[in-house]
Design an enzyme around this catalytic site. Structure first.
Site, PDB file in Angstrom:
ATOM      1  N   GLY A 143       0.844  -1.194   0.000  1.00  0.00           N
ATOM      2  CA  GLY A 143       0.000   0.000   0.000  1.00  0.00           C
ATOM      3  C   GLY A 143       0.871   1.231   0.000  1.00  0.00           C
ATOM      4  O   GLY A 143       2.095   1.152   0.139  1.00  0.00           O
ATOM      5  N   GLY A 173       2.190   5.689   4.401  1.00  0.00           N
ATOM      6  CA  GLY A 173       1.221   6.310   5.284  1.00  0.00           C
ATOM      7  C   GLY A 173      -0.119   5.600   5.346  1.00  0.00           C
ATOM      8  O   GLY A 173      -1.021   6.035   6.055  1.00  0.00           O
ATOM      9  N   LYS A 178       0.524   0.220   6.777  1.00  0.00           N
ATOM     10  CA  LYS A 178       1.071  -1.136   6.618  1.00  0.00           C
ATOM     11  C   LYS A 178       1.860  -1.586   7.837  1.00  0.00           C
ATOM     12  O   LYS A 178       1.604  -2.662   8.395  1.00  0.00           O
ATOM     13  CB  LYS A 178       1.995  -1.211   5.385  1.00  0.00           C
ATOM     14  N   SER A 179       2.834  -0.779   8.233  1.00  0.00           N
ATOM     15  CA  SER A 179       3.706  -1.169   9.353  1.00  0.00           C
ATOM     16  C   SER A 179       2.926  -1.256  10.657  1.00  0.00           C
ATOM     17  O   SER A 179       3.156  -2.166  11.463  1.00  0.00           O
ATOM     18  CB  SER A 179       4.862  -0.166   9.502  1.00  0.00           C
ATOM     19  N   SER A 219       6.063  -1.887  -2.101  1.00  0.00           N
ATOM     20  CA  SER A 219       6.122  -2.811  -3.252  1.00  0.00           C
ATOM     21  C   SER A 219       5.153  -2.364  -4.338  1.00  0.00           C
ATOM     22  O   SER A 219       4.151  -3.015  -4.586  1.00  0.00           O
ATOM     23  CB  SER A 219       5.867  -4.261  -2.829  1.00  0.00           C
TER      24      SER A 219
END
Length: 199
Positions: free
Chosen positions: A34, A37, A40-41, A108
Site C-alpha cells: 500500500g 502512510g 502497513k507497518s 512494493s
C-alpha cells in the site's frame, strides 16, 4: 539468473513440514502492500504482536528497517525497487520454510514484482494484504513528512506523487485502513488465517 556456478541445492534434514508439526501451526507470508502512510507497518506489527501473544512463531520484515541493513545499497530507482522486493521475497521464503508466520510491510509498488515473489511460494503460503487508503488520507497522516517533501521536489521517485503505485487486482485480503480501526484490521486478518487453518 544466478551468477554463481558449480553450486548444488542441499536438501535440509529437518523439513518445513517437520517444523510446522513441532510448532503446532502453519507458516506463511502476509505481504502488506500500500501507499506510504496507509498503515502497513502499524497493522503488520499489531498482527505480529497478537501472533506472539498466542504463542505463534512470527517475525516482521519492515521496509525502512531492511533498508538500514540488508538493502542499504539500494536506492529508489525502478531497478532498485525491484531488487529490494526480490531480496525480501527470498528472505520471507526462508522464514516460511522455518515454520514462521512472517509479515512484510513494503510499498512494493509494482504488480509484477509482487507476482514474482508470489511465485516463490505454494498457493496458500503467500497472502497479499492490500492496505487500501486514499492518497489524500495518506498525505494528511504523513507521519514522516515524506509527501510534503515530495511535493516540494526534495524527494524524487516518490510513490503516488511522481512514481506509480499499481494496486493489487486480486489480493487475498483488502484492509480499508481509512475506515477500520487497527484492532478490526487485525481481526479480519486473523479470521482469514483461521479459515485457512494456518493458525
Amino acid at each position: 539468473m544466478s551468477k554463481a556456478t558449480n553450486i548444488t541445492w542441499h536438501a535440509a534434514t529437518v523439513t518445513k513440514t517437520d517444523r510446522r508439526v513441532q510448532n503446532g501451526h502453519g507458516s506463511c507470508v502476509l505481504w502488506f502492500t500500500g501507499l506510504s502512510g496507509s498503515g502497513k507497518s502499524t497493522i503488520a506489527n499489531a498482527v505480529s504482536s497478537e501472533l506472539y501473544r498466542q504463542g505463534i512463531n512470527e517475525y516482521v520484515l519492515d521496509g525502512d528497517n531492511i533498508r538500514h541493513g540488508l538493502n542499504r545499497d539500494l536506492g529508489f530507482s525502478d531497478y532498485d525497487r525491484t531488487e529490494n522486493i526480490r531480496r525480501i521475497g527470498e528472505v520471507a521464503k526462508l522464514f516460511v520454510d522455518s515454520g514462521a508466520v512472517v509479515t512484510t510491510a513494503f510499498i512494493s509498488p509494482f504488480r509484477s514484482d509482487r507476482d514474482q515473489v508470489r511465485a516463490l511460494f505454494k498457493k496458500e503460503e503467500f497472502i497479499e494484504v492490500y492496505v487500501e487508503c486514499p492518497i489524500e488520507e495518506c498525505e494528511r497522516r504523513d507521519p514522516k513528512q515524506l509527501y510534503e517533501k515530495a511535493r516540494r521536489g526534495e524527494i524524487k521517485d516518490f510513490t503516488g506523487i511522481d512514481s506509480p503505485y499499481e494496486a493489487p487486482e486480486r489480493p487475498e485480503i483488502t484492509i480499508r485502513s481509512d475506515l477500520l480501526h487497527v484492532e478490526d484490521a487485525v481481526g479480519q486478518i486473523f479470521q482469514y488465517l483461521q479459515q485457512k487453518n494456518i493458525i
